[in-house]
Every structure is written in C-alpha cells, then in structure tokens.
Scaffold this motif. Structure first.
Motif, PDB file in Angstrom:
ATOM      1  N   THR A 154     -17.294  76.399  -9.889  1.00 30.95           N
ATOM      2  CA  THR A 154     -17.265  77.226  -8.355  1.00 30.95           C
ATOM      3  C   THR A 154     -16.191  77.056  -7.883  1.00 30.95           C
ATOM      4  O   THR A 154     -15.144  76.642  -7.816  1.00 30.95           O
ATOM      5  CB  THR A 154     -18.975  76.838  -7.348  1.00 30.95           C
ATOM      6  OG1 THR A 154     -18.415  75.510  -6.942  1.00 30.95           O
ATOM      7  CG2 THR A 154     -19.587  76.520  -8.207  1.00 30.95           C
ATOM      8  N   GLY A 155     -15.380  77.875  -6.631  1.00 29.50           N
ATOM      9  CA  GLY A 155     -14.242  78.498  -6.054  1.00 29.50           C
ATOM     10  C   GLY A 155     -13.061  79.240  -7.071  1.00 29.50           C
ATOM     11  O   GLY A 155     -13.784  79.887  -8.396  1.00 29.50           O
ATOM     12  N   ARG A 236     -12.697  77.673   1.728  1.00 27.66           N
ATOM     13  CA  ARG A 236     -11.958  77.575  -0.029  1.00 27.66           C
ATOM     14  C   ARG A 236     -11.226  76.115   0.225  1.00 27.66           C
ATOM     15  O   ARG A 236      -9.943  75.541   0.467  1.00 27.66           O
ATOM     16  CB  ARG A 236     -10.271  78.466   0.649  1.00 27.66           C
ATOM     17  CG  ARG A 236     -10.813  80.162   0.813  1.00 27.66           C
ATOM     18  CD  ARG A 236     -11.041  80.931  -0.335  1.00 27.66           C
ATOM     19  NE  ARG A 236     -11.465  82.282  -0.064  1.00 27.66           N
ATOM     20  CZ  ARG A 236     -12.140  82.840  -0.521  1.00 27.66           C
ATOM     21  NH1 ARG A 236     -13.088  82.534  -1.461  1.00 27.66           N
ATOM     22  NH2 ARG A 236     -12.804  84.295  -0.350  1.00 27.66           N
ATOM     23  N   ASP A 238     -10.591  74.791  -2.249  1.00 23.93           N
ATOM     24  CA  ASP A 238      -9.921  74.763  -3.752  1.00 23.93           C
ATOM     25  C   ASP A 238      -8.177  74.598  -2.700  1.00 23.93           C
ATOM     26  O   ASP A 238      -7.301  73.981  -3.854  1.00 23.93           O
ATOM     27  CB  ASP A 238      -9.373  75.615  -4.700  1.00 23.93           C
ATOM     28  CG  ASP A 238     -10.898  76.053  -5.351  1.00 23.93           C
ATOM     29  OD1 ASP A 238     -10.657  74.446  -6.162  1.00 23.93           O
ATOM     30  OD2 ASP A 238     -11.660  76.687  -5.409  1.00 23.93           O
TER      31      ASP A 238
END
Length: 425
Positions: A154-155, A236, A238
């Motif tokens: 994901t991300g 977010r 990441d």
C-alpha cells in the motif's frame, strides 16, 4: 455489507489450517466490518489487528460473530456468479458441499463467514478472484458479501510501475512556511512521494486560519508544523516528516545547517524578507528554491523557480529587472502581511485558490528534481509562472492576466552586478 480483512488477518487465515472462529468490529449504521481476531479451530481467539494508530473501527467493540472456513475453489467461482445477480443466494447444501471440514450449521440469525480457497489461482487463473471472500450464512442459504483484502503493498509503492517512486523516495525537500499555501504544498509533495520533508514555521494555528489551512480545528494553538507533521505521517507514512518551529530570518544559522541534508527548498512564507532570506540561503547552499505566493489579495498566483545558475538571478535581481523593463514590482504588497484584518491586511482569497497555487508549487519542485534525475518529460516551460485566480487586466505586464485560470510562464533574468546573493562570496 462490506468486510475488510487487514493484511495480518489474511496471512493468519492462509496459515492456520481448515477453520476457526471469527471476531469482528462492526459498524452497523454504515454496514461494514473489520476482522479483529481469529482462532485455530476451537481454540481461543487471538487479535490480528495493526498497531493502534492504524486500527480500523477502534472505538467499536469486538464481537465473536462468525467463522472462517477453508473451501473448494469452486465456491469462489459461485460467489462471482452470485454477485453478478444481486440478491441471489447459494443453497445451504451447495455451500456445505464446498467446505471439506469445519462447516457450521447456521441458527436463526445466521453468521458471517470468511472463506479461504487455497489453490484458486491454479484452478481458475483467468478470473483473478481473491482467495479470501465473505458470506452471510443463514438457514435459507449463503449470500455473497463484498470483501476488501488489504494488499501486500500500500502507499506510494503501489505506483512503482507508473511513477518514479524510487527517485522521489530518496529526495529531501525543505518547506519554509506552513500556512495555507505551505500546508497544502506539504500534502502535495507527500502525495508525489517525496521521501523526506523538513517543515519550517514558527507560527501557531489560529482560529482564523481554519478557513484556508489544511489542519483541523483540534490543532488550534499548536505549532502549525507539529500539527502538519502528525497529519502527514498518518496520511502519507512513506514520507518522513521533521517539524521545526523556527523563523527563517531569526534562525537563519540553524536553518543553514539543515540545508546540508536537503535537495531543494520550497518557500510559501508570507512577507518579502522571508522569501529573500530563503532564496539567499538556498543559493549559497547550491540549491534550487521554489517560491510560492498570491498577489493582490489572492487575485494572482505566482511561482518562482530560483536556480543557483550563473545566468539566473535571485528574487531581488528578478524584481529589479522586471521594474526596469516597465513591469510591476509586486513585492511591496506582500510586505503588508495577511492575517485577522485588525492588525494585518485582510486575505480575501478562498482557500481552494491558495491550494491550487500550492499544488503548482509542488509540481514545480518535483518536476525540477525529476528532470535533474533524467526525466525529460518533466521539463517545465519556464522559470516564473503566473496563474490568474481572478481577472486582473489592469495590472502592468507580465501580471496582466486577462482570464481566470490563465497560466503564463516567463524565463529567468540574469543576476545584477554587485548582488550580494548572486555573486560568489
């Protein structure tokens, strides 16, 4: 009804055996549920949830309300056919025949079941069916339920095949100014996949900021950078975010030290002095600076890309060159400041217009980094962008944009002799 299966729960089902109990957190008003726990056959249920900060429906109690069952791949093919004919069910005999062991006869209210079909991809590779599906099993039959299984990735990494994620995850951007434009710029940069953001702003979130800022009411009184860092980390993950409640002018020495670990600087701070200091610090560090602001109470948006190149002048040099060519110097209007309307010049721009400029600033910054990394498709048409937010035809060139949403790109102008920022020390 929709059942969400977190990644940890999916991995456990695939590894536990043939059947077990199922615990869910259920949101009845919105008709969806999240797998909270599983057991191996008749043993005790153990939790299969992510960390508390990422837990779905955390405020809802866990309810032991069903079963997970290992089934024949044929059952999942039937699920697909039934979903295409909404409102239809599978007979209870047909459902039971697809369950090798652990089948449970439903009582009057029925139960929710998650079915796992090992070998599904080998049996039916052409259908792309998930190996985990969901059902509502009652004495009248088994009705298919929509299910969403958290993917392995994901991300931002989901975009690996379509976007230069690897290059951007290694990039570090400093953002000076975390106000209305700055906060939206930070969200946009994280959305592009920038790996590291350093936020600089000494101000606290105030009541009057809420109409334009991205942060929520619950953050009133906190430093804008702190609130923004928390929100970005949740949204977010990441992007690594560092928050510094510093003033770019008063704490220039401390910010200069942070620039050694930076690839590009974006400035969305109010006031001429903050913009000039940011540009000066970036140039002396050999970094490109992208400046974003609105002019004339939000009628015009402006993005300036200041590259530390011999033929590219700093902010002051560009303004002087513009004035000498008969253009307008908008900097004095910026020095008036914006705020509550009692001690500052009132800001009349709507927040979404400011966020539009923020997104253009983020795109300018990201395109600059990507072009430098060998992506010619990210080349911008100029170094100075003007965007009409409201029609402003009476301004002097080049700010005389005649239509709303008109975008004009200009070239850079060279340094002026004796400029303390542009000349090599």
């Amino acid at each position: 009804m929709l059942i969400l299966i977190p990644q940890q729960a999916a991995e456990k089902v695939r590894s536990l055996g043939s059947w077990g109990r199922l615990s869910l957190r259920i949101n009845d008003p919105e008709q969806f549920a999240v797998v909270r726990g599983l057991s191996q056959q008749g043993q005790a249920i153990f939790p299969v949830e992510p960390s508390p900060e990422h837990r779905l429906l955390a405020s809802y109690p866990a309810v032991s309300t069903g079963w997970w069952l290992s089934v024949s791949p044929d059952l999942h093919l039937m699920w697909l056919a039934l979903m295409a004919r909404r409102g239809t069910s599978l007979t209870l005999d047909a459902f039971r025949a697809a369950v090798p062991s652990g089948y449970k006869a439903p009582g009057a209210p029925g139960y929710l079941a998650i079915t796992y079909a090992p070998g599904l991809k080998d049996a039916y590779p052409e259908h792309g069916l998930p190996d985990l599906l969901a059902w509502h099993v009652t004495p009248g039959g088994a009705q298919p339920i929509a299910v969403s299984v958290e993917p392995d990735i994901t991300g931002i990494r989901q975009l690996d095949d379509h976007w230069p994620v690897h290059e951007l995850q290694s990039k570090r951007i400093m953002l000076v100014g975390a106000g209305s434009i700055g906060s939206a710029t930070a969200h946009a940069l994280a959305g592009y996949g920038i790996g590291s953001l350093t936020l600089i702003d000494p101000d606290r979130l105030a009541w009057h900021n809420l109409v334009r800022h991205t942060s929520a009411r619950r953050h009133i009184g906190r430093h804008k950078v702190t609130a923004l860092a928390e929100e970005l980390t949740a949204l977010r993950p990441d992007t690594k975010v560092a928050a510094h409640a510093l003033d770019v002018i008063e704490h220039a020495d401390r910010i200069r030290a942070l620039l050694t670990d930076t690839d590009l600087v974006v400035c969305a701070a109010d006031g001429v002095a903050a913009r000039r200091v940011t540009g000066h610090l970036a140039r002396r560090a050999g970094l490109t600076a992208v400046l974003a602001c609105v002019l004339e109470d939000g009628a015009l948006g402006e993005i300036l890309r200041l590259r530390p190149w011999p033929d590219h002048g700093c902010l002051t040099c560009r303004r002087h060159s513009l004035a000498e060519a008969g253009g307008l110097d908008p900097e004095p209007t910026l020095d008036a400041g914006y705020g509550t309307g009692t001690t500052h010049r009132p800001m009349t721009a709507v927040g979404t217009d400011l966020h539009l400029i923020a997104h253009l600033a983020a795109k300018t910054a990201v395109a600059t980094l990507l072009e430098r990394a060998g992506h010619p498709d990210q080349r911008l048409p100029g170094e100075h962008a003007l965007l009409g937010l409201r029609r402003q035809p009476d301004w002097a060139p080049p700010f005389d944009l005649d239509r709303t949403a008109e975008l004009r790109w200009l070239d850079a102008t060279p340094p002026r002799p004796g400029c303390p920022t542009c000349e090599t020390p």
